[in-house]
Each structure stands twice: as structure tokens, then as C-alpha cells.
Write a protein that holds these residues in place. Structure first.
Motif, PDB file in Angstrom:
ATOM      1  N   MET A 259       0.687  -1.445   0.434  1.00  0.00           N
ATOM      2  CA  MET A 259      -0.135   0.148  -0.326  1.00  0.00           C
ATOM      3  C   MET A 259       0.825   1.653  -0.298  1.00  0.00           C
ATOM      4  SD  MET A 259      -2.811  -0.844   2.605  1.00  0.00           S
ATOM      5  CE  MET A 259      -3.997  -2.345   2.135  1.00  0.00           C
ATOM      6  N   THR A 260      -0.351   2.506  -0.724  1.00  0.00           N
ATOM      7  CA  THR A 260       0.672   3.533  -0.104  1.00  0.00           C
ATOM      8  C   THR A 260       0.912   4.445   1.043  1.00  0.00           C
ATOM      9  OG1 THR A 260      -1.077   5.176  -0.299  1.00  0.00           O
ATOM     10  CG2 THR A 260      -0.355   4.009  -2.647  1.00  0.00           C
ATOM     11  N   PRO A 261       1.885   5.055   1.637  1.00  0.00           N
ATOM     12  CA  PRO A 261       1.782   6.333   2.644  1.00  0.00           C
ATOM     13  C   PRO A 261      -0.070   6.410   3.112  1.00  0.00           C
ATOM     14  CG  PRO A 261       3.886   6.237   1.168  1.00  0.00           C
ATOM     15  CD  PRO A 261       2.579   5.502   0.592  1.00  0.00           C
ATOM     16  N   ALA A 262      -0.644   6.750   2.067  1.00  0.00           N
ATOM     17  CA  ALA A 262      -1.488   7.308   2.236  1.00  0.00           C
ATOM     18  C   ALA A 262      -2.252   6.366   2.802  1.00  0.00           C
ATOM     19  CB  ALA A 262      -2.051   7.957   1.218  1.00  0.00           C
ATOM     20  N   GLU A 263      -2.449   4.704   2.302  1.00  0.00           N
ATOM     21  CA  GLU A 263      -3.031   3.453   2.306  1.00  0.00           C
ATOM     22  C   GLU A 263      -2.981   3.307   3.443  1.00  0.00           C
ATOM     23  OE1 GLU A 263      -4.576   2.386  -2.237  1.00  0.00           O
ATOM     24  OE2 GLU A 263      -2.437   1.745  -1.308  1.00  0.00           O
ATOM     25  N   ASN A 264      -1.711   2.893   4.178  1.00  0.00           N
ATOM     26  CA  ASN A 264      -1.319   2.533   4.779  1.00  0.00           C
ATOM     27  C   ASN A 264      -1.822   3.237   6.291  1.00  0.00           C
ATOM     28  OD1 ASN A 264      -0.224   0.272   4.848  1.00  0.00           O
ATOM     29  ND2 ASN A 264       2.089   1.636   3.413  1.00  0.00           N
ATOM     30  N   GLU A 265      -1.748   4.565   6.459  1.00  0.00           N
ATOM     31  CA  GLU A 265      -2.595   5.953   7.380  1.00  0.00           C
ATOM     32  C   GLU A 265      -4.055   5.189   7.789  1.00  0.00           C
ATOM     33  OE1 GLU A 265      -1.527   9.520   7.121  1.00  0.00           O
ATOM     34  OE2 GLU A 265       0.651   9.356   7.105  1.00  0.00           O
ATOM     35  N   ARG A 266      -4.560   5.245   6.708  1.00  0.00           N
ATOM     36  CA  ARG A 266      -6.169   4.848   6.304  1.00  0.00           C
ATOM     37  C   ARG A 266      -6.428   3.554   7.013  1.00  0.00           C
ATOM     38  NH1 ARG A 266      -7.062   5.942   1.619  1.00  0.00           N
ATOM     39  NH2 ARG A 266      -7.720   4.562   0.526  1.00  0.00           N
ATOM     40  N   LEU A 267      -5.730   2.599   6.851  1.00  0.00           N
ATOM     41  CA  LEU A 267      -5.767   1.413   6.932  1.00  0.00           C
ATOM     42  C   LEU A 267      -6.058   0.989   8.456  1.00  0.00           C
ATOM     43  CD1 LEU A 267      -5.842  -2.053   7.088  1.00  0.00           C
ATOM     44  CD2 LEU A 267      -3.469  -2.477   6.358  1.00  0.00           C
ATOM     45  N   LEU A 268      -4.686   1.399   9.067  1.00  0.00           N
ATOM     46  CA  LEU A 268      -4.197   1.331  10.828  1.00  0.00           C
ATOM     47  C   LEU A 268      -4.855   1.952  11.626  1.00  0.00           C
ATOM     48  CD1 LEU A 268      -0.394   1.377  10.466  1.00  0.00           C
ATOM     49  CD2 LEU A 268      -2.031  -0.202  11.083  1.00  0.00           C
ATOM     50  N   ALA A 269      -5.936   3.238  10.756  1.00  0.00           N
ATOM     51  CA  ALA A 269      -7.066   4.454  11.360  1.00  0.00           C
ATOM     52  C   ALA A 269      -7.667   3.233  11.508  1.00  0.00           C
ATOM     53  CB  ALA A 269      -7.308   5.619  11.113  1.00  0.00           C
ATOM     54  N   PRO A 318      10.509   2.141   5.760  1.00  0.00           N
ATOM     55  CA  PRO A 318      11.315   1.824   7.086  1.00  0.00           C
ATOM     56  C   PRO A 318      10.482   2.007   8.119  1.00  0.00           C
ATOM     57  CG  PRO A 318      11.741   4.003   5.950  1.00  0.00           C
ATOM     58  CD  PRO A 318      10.548   3.345   5.192  1.00  0.00           C
ATOM     59  N   TYR A 319      11.348   1.349   9.507  1.00  0.00           N
ATOM     60  CA  TYR A 319      10.063   1.594  10.925  1.00  0.00           C
ATOM     61  C   TYR A 319       9.897   2.277  10.893  1.00  0.00           C
ATOM     62  CZ  TYR A 319       9.290   0.852  16.027  1.00  0.00           C
ATOM     63  OH  TYR A 319       8.672   0.672  16.314  1.00  0.00           O
ATOM     64  N   ALA A 320      10.729   3.697  10.954  1.00  0.00           N
ATOM     65  CA  ALA A 320      10.553   4.936  11.486  1.00  0.00           C
ATOM     66  C   ALA A 320       9.076   5.659  10.663  1.00  0.00           C
ATOM     67  CB  ALA A 320      11.434   5.691  11.206  1.00  0.00           C
ATOM     68  N   GLU A 321       8.876   4.757   9.470  1.00  0.00           N
ATOM     69  CA  GLU A 321       6.957   5.103   8.758  1.00  0.00           C
ATOM     70  C   GLU A 321       6.193   4.974   9.634  1.00  0.00           C
ATOM     71  OE1 GLU A 321       6.539   6.604   4.172  1.00  0.00           O
ATOM     72  OE2 GLU A 321       8.370   5.838   4.520  1.00  0.00           O
ATOM     73  N   VAL A 322       6.848   3.092   9.236  1.00  0.00           N
ATOM     74  CA  VAL A 322       5.545   2.368  10.291  1.00  0.00           C
ATOM     75  C   VAL A 322       5.279   2.971  11.469  1.00  0.00           C
ATOM     76  CG1 VAL A 322       5.268   0.584  10.757  1.00  0.00           C
ATOM     77  CG2 VAL A 322       6.483   0.806   8.822  1.00  0.00           C
ATOM     78  N   ALA A 323       6.338   3.168  12.277  1.00  0.00           N
ATOM     79  CA  ALA A 323       5.827   3.948  13.175  1.00  0.00           C
ATOM     80  C   ALA A 323       5.102   4.970  13.269  1.00  0.00           C
ATOM     81  CB  ALA A 323       7.322   4.262  14.692  1.00  0.00           C
ATOM     82  N   ASP A 324       5.292   5.941  12.514  1.00  0.00           N
ATOM     83  CA  ASP A 324       4.769   7.169  12.173  1.00  0.00           C
ATOM     84  C   ASP A 324       3.442   7.530  11.740  1.00  0.00           C
ATOM     85  OD1 ASP A 324       6.781   9.452  13.194  1.00  0.00           O
ATOM     86  OD2 ASP A 324       7.624   9.399  10.662  1.00  0.00           O
ATOM     87  N   TRP A 325       2.769   5.965  11.256  1.00  0.00           N
ATOM     88  CA  TRP A 325       1.818   5.875  10.599  1.00  0.00           C
ATOM     89  C   TRP A 325       1.007   4.578  11.840  1.00  0.00           C
ATOM     90  CZ3 TRP A 325       3.869   1.788   6.096  1.00  0.00           C
ATOM     91  CH2 TRP A 325       4.102   3.203   5.486  1.00  0.00           C
TER      92      TRP A 325
END
Length: 353
Positions: A259-269, A318-325
Motif C-alpha cells: 500500500m501507499t503511505p496514505a493507504e497505510n495511514e487509512r488502514l491503521l486508523a 523503514p520502521y520509523a515510517e511505520v511507527a509514524d503511521w
């Protein structure tokens, strides 16, 4: 591989560059094809029952003895078989990884039957344009006969990490688990097998869930492992159909890379919305910033990251981006765990405040 160059070869071929080291990549690619062929005709299973000569195996497997002997000779050279005179038997490598519950044969088969054909048709286009014309999953919707092989391949890969992952997750005895994109259901089933009070729901593309249903029935857990078809980005993950049901733990395994970063933010929300207060999320994937002493892990992540681009238009993050989401979705106390048993595989966790 698993052909391992000896010291002279490493010095002369790889370090000295006096002969083409690329030959080892050719060996590796053809070893994969040969292992799949051997598994398909039953070589490994037959030898797990009892050792045999090529002639004996040919009778048992209905093969040409001379050609089968050539195949077994190569498999012995590659480390998958051992040879005592004219008699072949499984090597320790094959006993551990190609037969029984931990067999990775279906993982090899998935790459051979599904990934390589898709790659051949799409890799150059992706390299030139940055994205496939359709994702592997959309392609599978057009080839539904390959969904089972795909899920069996994912399931085989899961056997390597399911135990260390569940050891690290440390489930309580009565938690409700939401397995997001769980497909084959192997993680949810293992969680229920470990903890008699745990119940799990596997949410994924409807076409991907046939294997999960079959696995849950085979494990006699279809009363505690349910499946639900859904679009992970648009559908309610907390029960759906207006159901206010919530979960205690969410598994998001091998999902974010597609997924894209925006999609991952939406999924985790959406995952956060499906969890009860204090609920936990567990993200398992390959992280682009993998480091440490294992060069294999770094190489695998680089290769897998590129393959995700070809297959899904995705990448290893990277993990840091996942942690941000996770933080944006309301999760706190995020942490990372790496698994030596599965080089390149990592886990990120967090809990709702």
C-alpha cells in the motif's frame, strides 16, 4: 544456493573476480525450478518414506530412470539430497524444510507458478513507469485458479515465523484477534491452538479466504476462527454491517508493503477503530532499514522491496515510517522486534492509549 562455494572458489571467483561469479545466480535460479519439479513428482516425499536408487524411485514415481538419476545427481550437488553409492536419501536441509509441517515446497511453487509469470509480463513496464498496470492481486482475480497456490505459498512462508511471532506477541487466554489480510488464516489458527480462550476473525479479499476456511475446518477450529470478505481500505473492520464488535489484538501481517503511505495511514486508523481501548496492533513485514550482522537479511529486504514494487506497486518501508503511521492512528509505546529465524522479517507493535 544452497550451493556454497568452497574457500578456493570464494577467493578465486568471488574475491579475485577471475571467473564469472554470476554463475552462482544461474545455479540458484535453476535450483529453484528443479526443487519445484522434484517436489511436484514426489521425490522428497518418496525419500522421506525410505531411501532409494534412481531406478527404485523411477518405479515408485513413474519416471524415466535415466532422467530421474540426472535430476537426483543435481539435487545432491545442490545439497538437497545425500548420496551413498547409488542410493539417495534426504539431506538434513530437505528433512528440515521440504517435508512435513515445516515444508517450504509451496513457497517455492508459489514463486515458480505465480510470481515468475507475473514478473516476466510486468517487470520491465514497472521499471519504466514506476507501477504495474495491475497488481498481482488484481491479476489473481483474473486467474482465480491460482489463488489457492498463492495462499498455500504464503502459508508455507508463515510456518517459519509463526512460533517466534506468537512468542513475541504474548497473547492472553481470552482475547479476540482480528487478522487483517490474513488469507490462509494460519496465524489466527495458531493463536487459537495456543490459547483455548482466544477467538479470531480473518478479514481479507473474499477470493483469498477459501484456504482459511479449509485450514480452520481441518484444525477443528471453525467455531473459533471465522472469516469475512472485505475491502481492507473501504470496509469497516470492526465487524461490519453495523456490528459494534471490537477486538483486543489486530494482526497486520505482510500487508503494509502493498500500500501507499496514505493507504497505510487509512488502514491503521481503521484497525484502531476496530480495537477496544488498550487494544494492541502487531505489524509484521520487511522494513527497509534492516541492519545488523546478517548480510542475507539486508539482501533479502532489498530484493523483496523491489519485488513488491513489481508485484504490487509497493515497497519495503523503514520502521520509523511505520511507527509514524501507528502514532497517527493513536497507538503508543511502539517497538520493533527482528527475527533471526526469518532473515529480514520484523515486527512493529503498539497499543491504544
Amino acid at each position: 544456493m544452497p550451493h556454497v562455494p568452497n574457500l578456493l572458489e570464494r577467493l578465486y571467483v568471488l574475491r579475485g573476480n577471475r571467473a564469472p561469479g554470476t554463475i552462482y545466480d544461474l545455479l540458484g535460479s535453476w535450483t529453484c525450478k528443479t526443487v519445484v519439479l522434484a517436489a511436484e513428482v514426489g521425490v522428497f516425499e518418496a525419500l522421506s518414506e525410505r531411501p532409494g536408487t534412481a531406478s527404485d524411485l523411477a518405479v515408485r514415481l513413474d519416471c524415466d530412470p535415466d532422467t530421474l538419476g540426472m535430476l537426483c545427481t543435481f539435487l545432491a550437488r545442490a545439497g538437497y539430497l545425500d548420496r551413498d553409492g547409488e542410493t539417495y536419501h534426504l539431506s538434513g536441509l530437505s528433512e528440515r524444510w521440504l517435508v512435513g509441517d515445516a515444508s517450504l515446497v509451496d513457497w517455492f511453487t508459489f514463486w515458480d507458478r505465480v510470481v515468475y509469470p507475473f514478473w516476466d509480463d510486468n517487470a520491465e513496464t514497472v521499471l519504466r513507469t514506476g507501477a504495474p498496470e495491475q497488481s498481482l492481486y488484481a491479476w489473481l482475480d483474473d486467474h482465480p485458479e491460482l489463488w489457492a497456490a498463492t495462499q498455500r505459498g504464503f502459508e508455507a512462508a508463515a510456518t517459519v515465523v509463526v512460533d517466534p511471532i506468537l512468542d513475541a506477541v504474548d497473547l492472553a487466554g481470552d482475547e479476540r484477534v482480528l487478522d487483517v489480510g490474513g488469507g490462509h488464516g494460519r496465524y489466527a489458527i495458531a493463536a487459537c491452538e495456543r490459547h483455548p480462550g482466544v477467538e479470531a476473525t480473518v478479514v481479507d479479499d473474499p477470493l483469498a479466504l477459501a484456504v482459511a476456511r479449509e485450514n480452520a475446518a481441518d484444525a477443528e477450529l471453525d467455531d473459533r476462527v471465522s472469516v469475512r470478505g472485505a475491502d481492507l481500505l473501504t470496509d469497516d473492520l470492526g465487524g461490519g454491517n453495523g456490528d459494534a464488535e471490537t477486538y483486543d489484538v489486530a494482526f497486520v501481517f505482510n500487508v503494509v508493503h502493498g500500500m501507499t503511505p496514505a493507504e497505510n495511514e487509512r488502514l491503521l486508523a481503521s484497525v484502531a477503530d476496530a480495537l477496544a481501548p488498550g487494544g494492541r496492533v502487531v505489524v509484521v513485514d520487511q522494513f527497509a532499514d534492516t541492519s545488523g550482522p546478517m548480510a542475507t537479511a539486508r539482501s533479502l529486504v532489498a530484493f523483496i522491496g523491489f519485488s513488491y514494487r513489481v508485484l504490487l506497486g509497493g515497497r519495503a518501508y523503514p520502521y520509523a515510517e511505520v511507527a509514524d503511521w501507528l502514532g497517527a492512528a493513536g497507538f503508543v509505546d511502539t517497538s520493533r522486534t527482528d527475527f533471526r529465524r526469518a532473515p529480514g522479517v520484523s515486527m512493529a507493535t503498539g497499543r491504544l492509549s
